[in-house]
Design a protein around this motif. Structure first.
Motif, PDB file in Angstrom:
ATOM      1  N   TYR A  54      25.129  77.947 -16.618  1.00  0.00           N
ATOM      2  CA  TYR A  54      25.894  78.974 -15.897  1.00  0.00           C
ATOM      3  C   TYR A  54      25.830  78.660 -14.411  1.00  0.00           C
ATOM      4  O   TYR A  54      24.796  78.201 -13.911  1.00  0.00           O
ATOM      5  CB  TYR A  54      25.268  80.364 -16.131  1.00  0.00           C
ATOM      6  CG  TYR A  54      25.769  81.036 -17.375  1.00  0.00           C
ATOM      7  CD1 TYR A  54      27.110  81.382 -17.511  1.00  0.00           C
ATOM      8  CD2 TYR A  54      24.892  81.346 -18.415  1.00  0.00           C
ATOM      9  CE1 TYR A  54      27.572  82.006 -18.664  1.00  0.00           C
ATOM     10  CE2 TYR A  54      25.348  81.976 -19.562  1.00  0.00           C
ATOM     11  CZ  TYR A  54      26.700  82.307 -19.685  1.00  0.00           C
ATOM     12  OH  TYR A  54      27.148  82.909 -20.817  1.00  0.00           O
ATOM     13  N   ALA A  55      26.908  78.930 -13.717  1.00  0.00           N
ATOM     14  CA  ALA A  55      26.995  78.751 -12.255  1.00  0.00           C
ATOM     15  C   ALA A  55      26.974  77.293 -11.837  1.00  0.00           C
ATOM     16  O   ALA A  55      26.763  76.986 -10.662  1.00  0.00           O
ATOM     17  CB  ALA A  55      25.874  79.520 -11.550  1.00  0.00           C
ATOM     18  N   GLY A  56      27.145  76.395 -12.797  1.00  0.00           N
ATOM     19  CA  GLY A  56      27.263  74.978 -12.476  1.00  0.00           C
ATOM     20  C   GLY A  56      25.950  74.319 -12.115  1.00  0.00           C
ATOM     21  O   GLY A  56      24.872  74.856 -12.414  1.00  0.00           O
ATOM     22  N   GLY A  57      26.041  73.176 -11.475  1.00  0.00           N
ATOM     23  CA  GLY A  57      24.838  72.386 -11.187  1.00  0.00           C
ATOM     24  C   GLY A  57      24.797  71.238 -12.181  1.00  0.00           C
ATOM     25  O   GLY A  57      25.489  71.268 -13.189  1.00  0.00           O
ATOM     26  N   GLY A  58      23.977  70.256 -11.859  1.00  0.00           N
ATOM     27  CA  GLY A  58      23.965  69.047 -12.691  1.00  0.00           C
ATOM     28  C   GLY A  58      23.258  69.253 -14.018  1.00  0.00           C
ATOM     29  O   GLY A  58      22.472  70.181 -14.180  1.00  0.00           O
ATOM     30  N   GLY A  59      23.565  68.391 -14.970  1.00  0.00           N
ATOM     31  CA  GLY A  59      22.812  68.328 -16.224  1.00  0.00           C
ATOM     32  C   GLY A  59      23.125  69.422 -17.219  1.00  0.00           C
ATOM     33  O   GLY A  59      23.880  70.351 -16.924  1.00  0.00           O
ATOM     34  N   MET A  60      22.545  69.270 -18.401  1.00  0.00           N
ATOM     35  CA  MET A  60      22.752  70.223 -19.483  1.00  0.00           C
ATOM     36  C   MET A  60      21.466  71.030 -19.687  1.00  0.00           C
ATOM     37  O   MET A  60      20.401  70.636 -19.237  1.00  0.00           O
ATOM     38  CB  MET A  60      23.105  69.475 -20.774  1.00  0.00           C
ATOM     39  CG  MET A  60      24.396  68.691 -20.686  1.00  0.00           C
ATOM     40  SD  MET A  60      25.835  69.772 -20.524  1.00  0.00           S
ATOM     41  CE  MET A  60      26.226  70.051 -22.240  1.00  0.00           C
ATOM     42  N   VAL A  61      21.645  72.154 -20.391  1.00  0.00           N
ATOM     43  CA  VAL A  61      20.509  73.051 -20.610  1.00  0.00           C
ATOM     44  C   VAL A  61      20.334  73.262 -22.110  1.00  0.00           C
ATOM     45  O   VAL A  61      21.322  73.425 -22.828  1.00  0.00           O
ATOM     46  CB  VAL A  61      20.767  74.411 -19.899  1.00  0.00           C
ATOM     47  CG1 VAL A  61      19.656  75.400 -20.196  1.00  0.00           C
ATOM     48  CG2 VAL A  61      20.914  74.202 -18.399  1.00  0.00           C
ATOM     49  N   MET A  62      19.100  73.263 -22.587  1.00  0.00           N
ATOM     50  CA  MET A  62      18.858  73.488 -24.022  1.00  0.00           C
ATOM     51  C   MET A  62      19.144  74.942 -24.365  1.00  0.00           C
ATOM     52  O   MET A  62      18.700  75.851 -23.669  1.00  0.00           O
ATOM     53  CB  MET A  62      17.408  73.144 -24.377  1.00  0.00           C
ATOM     54  CG  MET A  62      17.177  71.651 -24.470  1.00  0.00           C
ATOM     55  SD  MET A  62      15.468  71.275 -24.825  1.00  0.00           S
ATOM     56  CE  MET A  62      15.477  71.283 -26.609  1.00  0.00           C
ATOM     57  N   LYS A  63      19.878  75.131 -25.462  1.00  0.00           N
ATOM     58  CA  LYS A  63      20.303  76.468 -25.868  1.00  0.00           C
ATOM     59  C   LYS A  63      19.146  77.246 -26.505  1.00  0.00           C
ATOM     60  O   LYS A  63      18.273  76.659 -27.136  1.00  0.00           O
ATOM     61  CB  LYS A  63      21.439  76.363 -26.897  1.00  0.00           C
ATOM     62  CG  LYS A  63      22.735  75.842 -26.297  1.00  0.00           C
ATOM     63  CD  LYS A  63      23.710  75.413 -27.388  1.00  0.00           C
ATOM     64  CE  LYS A  63      24.225  76.589 -28.191  1.00  0.00           C
ATOM     65  NZ  LYS A  63      24.959  77.571 -27.363  1.00  0.00           N
TER      66      LYS A  63
END
Ligand code: ADE
Length: 260
Positions: A54-63
């Motif tokens: 959310y709100a952008g930024g680099g990389g992915m986040v684990m759900k």
């Protein structure tokens, strides 16, 4: 002791658990390992475990959903019920749920010795930029870093933690005394070890080790431990409570074999 490892890369974990001392310990029933593929807890065609932040930024986040489902399965009840009282104190009968994260508390031999007493630990391998922070806030009891460097994922840290916990279980090592003699057991680094041949390419084993004088050999080993720790790890050296005899030994020259 039971150790569960929740990962998106089971192929990285399983071979290590099926090798050498870890394998033997699980065959003997000293430890029980479960490797859980986080993708088995997804419901989409691509078995997705990550998403854009959310709100952008680099990389992915684990759900959070697959992680919650995997933990619920392992805990055998809803996470809410099982971890209900983690706000105040981690209930001793419940497993620790440990997230590997470079921001976590530093993994040390002291922590390994403490956690080796637990009946059940769940290790959750972090990935990408990190996990959805609600995992940290509501699901995990501890966060551990294995050092001040950043790895591509939490699988190697989970294996480091698993290895250090397993070797501390009674009967896991051949010599049951070994864990107490370890480097770090008393904040002292190990003394040097040698085996045959006595001389190799002109490099000789210290004569004192062949002297048969056990008191002298102990002295030489202690001298080495004290000197090495002071030189290489002043942080550990500062924690030692040494005797006057230790100080005298350390200031003296290296103990030598008696001249024949
Ligand atoms: N994930 C990435 N780097 C790590 C580290 N140093 N310790 C624990 N987990 C990590």
């Amino acid at each position: 002791m039971r150790i569960d490892i929740v990962t998106t890369l089971p192929e990285m974990i399983t071979p290590a658990l099926e090798t050498s001392i870890l394998k033997r310990a699980s065959e003997r029933g000293i430890v029980e390992f479960r490797v859980v593929n986080l993708r088995d807890y997804t419901h989409d065609r691509h078995r997705t475990t990550d998403d854009a932040p959310y709100a952008g930024g680099g990389g992915m986040v684990m759900k959070i959903e697959p992680i919650t489902a995997a933990l619920e399965d392992l805990l055998g009840s809803s996470v809410d019920e099982a971890q209900a009282d983690t706000e105040d104190v981690v209930p001793r009968c419940k497993p620790r749920v440990v997230l590997t994260d470079p921001r976590g508390q530093q993994w040390t031999q002291e922590l390994a010795r403490e956690w080796a007493q637990e009946a059940h630990i769940i290790l959750l391998c972090g990935h990408y930029e990190g996990v959805d922070d609600r995992v940290r806030q509501h699901l995990v009891t501890d966060e551990v870093s294995i050092g001040d460097y950043v790895l591509t994922g939490g699988e190697l840290p989970a294996l480091v933690i698993t290895d250090s916990l397993t070797r501390l279980q009674a009967g896991a090592l051949g010599d049951s005394e070994a864990p107490n003699k370890d480097t770090f057991s008393g904040n002292l680094l190990e003394y040097p070890h040698f085996t045959r041949p006595r001389e190799f390419r002109g490099w000789r084993v210290p004569d004192i080790l062949l002297s048969g004088n056990h008191a002298l050999i102990e002295k030489w080993r202690r001298w080495n431990q004290l000197r090495t720790t002071r030189e290489r790890r002043p942080d550990l050296f500062a924690k030692l409570s040494l005797t006057a005899k230790d100080y005298a030994l350390m200031e003296a020259e290296e103990p030598q074999a008696p001249v024949e």
